[in-house]
Design a protein around this motif. Structure first.
Motif, short mmCIF file in Angstrom:
data_model
loop_
_atom_site.label_atom_id
_atom_site.label_comp_id
_atom_site.label_asym_id
_atom_site.label_seq_id
_atom_site.Cartn_x
_atom_site.Cartn_y
_atom_site.Cartn_z
N GLU A 135 0.82 -1.20 0.00
CA GLU A 135 0.00 0.00 0.00
C GLU A 135 0.86 1.26 0.00
O GLU A 135 1.99 1.27 0.49
CB GLU A 135 -0.93 0.01 1.22
CG GLU A 135 -2.01 -1.06 1.19
CD GLU A 135 -1.54 -2.37 1.78
OE1 GLU A 135 -0.30 -2.56 1.85
OE2 GLU A 135 -2.39 -3.19 2.15
N TRP A 151 0.63 4.07 1.73
CA TRP A 151 1.01 4.64 3.03
C TRP A 151 2.17 3.86 3.66
O TRP A 151 3.01 4.44 4.37
CB TRP A 151 -0.18 4.69 3.98
CG TRP A 151 -0.70 3.33 4.40
CD1 TRP A 151 -1.64 2.58 3.81
CD2 TRP A 151 -0.27 2.60 5.57
NE1 TRP A 151 -1.85 1.41 4.49
CE2 TRP A 151 -1.01 1.40 5.59
CE3 TRP A 151 0.65 2.84 6.57
CZ2 TRP A 151 -0.85 0.45 6.59
CZ3 TRP A 151 0.82 1.89 7.58
CH2 TRP A 151 0.06 0.71 7.58
N LYS A 152 2.22 2.55 3.38
CA LYS A 152 3.33 1.76 3.89
C LYS A 152 4.63 2.14 3.21
O LYS A 152 5.69 2.21 3.84
CB LYS A 152 3.06 0.27 3.68
CG LYS A 152 1.98 -0.30 4.60
CD LYS A 152 1.86 -1.81 4.40
CE LYS A 152 0.80 -2.40 5.32
NZ LYS A 152 0.66 -3.87 5.14
N VAL A 181 5.36 5.07 1.98
CA VAL A 181 5.77 6.37 2.52
C VAL A 181 6.40 6.19 3.90
O VAL A 181 7.43 6.79 4.22
CB VAL A 181 4.56 7.32 2.59
CG1 VAL A 181 4.94 8.61 3.33
CG2 VAL A 181 4.05 7.64 1.19
N LEU A 182 5.80 5.34 4.73
CA LEU A 182 6.30 5.12 6.09
C LEU A 182 7.69 4.49 6.07
O LEU A 182 8.59 4.90 6.83
CB LEU A 182 5.32 4.23 6.86
CG LEU A 182 5.66 3.95 8.33
CD1 LEU A 182 5.72 5.25 9.12
CD2 LEU A 182 4.66 3.00 8.94
#
Length: 543
Positions: free
Chosen positions: A5, A7-8, A10-11
């Protein structure tokens, strides 16, 4: 499906960026160190952008050079001092019962005991009962409460000693206070990141990187700097004279043939000081200004009010440095210490007084001076070991796994950066064993990737397609990776909690290396493989 995903992603990349950002200052060590020194001194800090992190991995004694001391705190001295301070309370409660117990007089007792003779031996049991009312509860090893003093008698002598529970509690307090005062004194001298640890029940390990010699460190922390203000009973030129019960004979610092008879119980001690600064007296001679806290100011003011026209002694480390006559009440809570010392000595004295006096004397059992040349040799050897190990791993992975090996190599570089970033964030000290931990981590870091890549090879033989093979490779290798790293991490934790000094340094870098290795293997290499797979869309895999 083989996907991660947004957001993962980016994290993961944000975590890597933050870790590498905190590791960046270590690549400009001298420049950042100069910047930090200027910043701490309150001067204009130049040479490093203020918006960037400036935390550094501190270099240990074996890398930077410096002084090493192992000292033993004389805990028994605290027992004697404690009981000497207990005498006024005993005297006051027994005086209230003078009609029953008779005259009371302090006697010379053994070490660690307070001995009082009473005039009426038949009332010794009554006297013991009265003194026991001064006892305070203290926790024992069994978890219950017991008295802090033990009261016994021999003939007409009443004997007060500390209980075993109180001795244990006193030992802990004394060691904690000694560690804190040593730390303050070292910090006052402006040295960087000292190592000050308790070893065993009564020993202290002190390592100060960057200090010129062990003797310099001994001069800084070995002086008790015990300041007291005591009542003057008389003067004598005979060093072998008797001071009397409750008094002591103290030599003058200015005149070797002059001795003062002082009351042993001080009026005020250095523990009541809140500040001490070097200055000059009215004659332009170096001196030290001091200021008491509220309690000390009250006691000092009351004493000077009641004893105008009488001398009182300022005693430093068992020498009378001044014995002025009280001209008027000193109620402001401040004063000045004069004596035969120069500017350097007054500055050093004020430093010691600000840091506080050691509760007991310190005997040095071991001392070493590590030269900076030896430390630089260790750094150079560590660099060579890291580079050789690093190069060998990079070459092996690239030759064994091709494109996937290159991804593992990139993750390994990020891994080492994250280790230094974490060390900088927590302010850890890097020692030679710590470098060994990093070298070991470099070798271990690719283990997880080897497990994953070998598992992908196995999955490719089932003809499930490259995407499914990669996905199953990461899923099925996960349990083996976690099991292997948890056991190693537990070993590092045991080394940290059970070991001391160099062993702790090795455990810290090994533990942090395990955390970063698992992170880069499971997340960083996977995200690189996924991005590559989405871009190339290969029909077959060459692992």
């Amino acid at each position: 499906m083989l996907q991660i995903e947004g957001w993962k992603r980016v994290l993961i990349w944000t975590t890597c960026a933050i870790g590498l950002l905190f590791a960046l200052p270590n690549g400009f060590y001298s420049k950042v160190e100069t910047y930090n020194d200027a910043k701490d001194a309150g001067t204009v800090a130049m040479g490093w952008p203020s918006f960037l992190p400036s935390g550094l991995v501190n270099l240990g004694l074996d890398l930077r050079g410096g002084a090493h001391l192992l000292g033993e705190v004389k805990l028994a001295e605290v027992y004697t001092t404690r009981l000497e301070g207990f005498w006024p309370e005993v005297r006051n409660v027994l005086r209230e019962e003078r009609s029953t117990v008779g005259a009371i007089r302090q006697q010379d007792g053994g070490e660690g005991e307070l001995r009082v003779r009473i005039g009426n031996p038949e009332a010794i049991d009554h006297a013991m009962k009265i003194v026991r009312t001064l006892a305070r509860p203290v926790s024992s090893l069994s978890g219950g409460l017991t008295d802090d003093i033990v009261v016994s008698s021999v003939g007409d002598n009443l004997i007060v000693t500390l209980s075993e529970a109180e001795k244990l509690a006193t030992d802990d307090r004394t060691m904690a206070q000694s560690l804190e005062i040593i730390r303050r004194r070292v910090d006052e001298a402006g040295t960087r990141e000292p190592t000050i640890q308790r070893q065993g029940t009564e020993r202290v390990l002190i390592q100060v990187p960057g200090l010129g010699s062990a003797q310099e460190l001994k001069d800084l922390i070995g002086t008790p700097a015990l300041l007291t203000f005591q009542t003057v009973v008389g003067q004598t030129s005979n060093s072998s004279g008797t001071a009397g019960i409750g008094n002591e004979l103290v030599q003058s610092a200015e005149n070797e043939t002059l001795y003062y008879v002082l009351e042993r119980a001080p009026v005020v001690t250095g523990e009541d000081l809140t500040d001490a600064q070097p200055s000059f007296d009215q004659n332009g001679q170096p001196a030290v200004n001091f200021r008491f806290n509220t309690s000390g100011a009250r006691k000092f003011g009351q004493y000077t009010t009641d004893h105008i026209g009488e001398p009182f002694a300022i005693v430093l480390d068992n020498q009378v440095i001044s014995a002025p006559t009280i001209q008027s009440a000193i109620t402001g809570g401040s004063g000045i210490i004069t004596g035969n010392f120069d500017v350097t000595e007054s500055t050093r004295l004020s430093t010691l007084l600000r840091a506080g006096s050691l509760p007991a004397s310190l005997e040095f059992l071991e001392e070493r001076t590590v030269g900076p040349e030896l430390g630089q040799d260790s750094i150079d050897a560590g660099k060579i070991a890291c580079m050789v190990g690093f190069a060998a791993v990079l070459i092996f992975m690239a030759m064994s796994y091709g494109t996937f090996g290159i991804f593992a190599n990139i993750a390994l570089i990020i891994n080492v950066g994250l280790i230094f970033g974490l060390l900088s964030m927590i302010g850890a000290t890097l020692t030679l064993p710590g470098i060994a931990g990093i070298v070991l981590t470099i070798g271990m870091a690719v283990d997880a990737n080897v497990l994953i890549f070998e598992r992908i090879r196995e999955e490719l033989k089932t003809a499930k397609g490259p995407a499914r093979a990669i996905e199953l490779g990461y899923e099925k290798a996960l349990s083996a990776i976690i099991d292997a790293n948890i056991t190693t991490f537990l070993t590092a934790a045991i080394l940290f909690f059970m070991g001391a000094g160099p062993v702790k340094g090795f455990a810290i870098t090994l533990g942090l290396g395990i955390i970063t290795s698992v992170f880069t293997a499971i997340f960083v290499t996977r995200i690189m493989v996924v991005i590559w797979f989405e871009w190339r869309k290969p029909k077959t895999l060459e692992v």
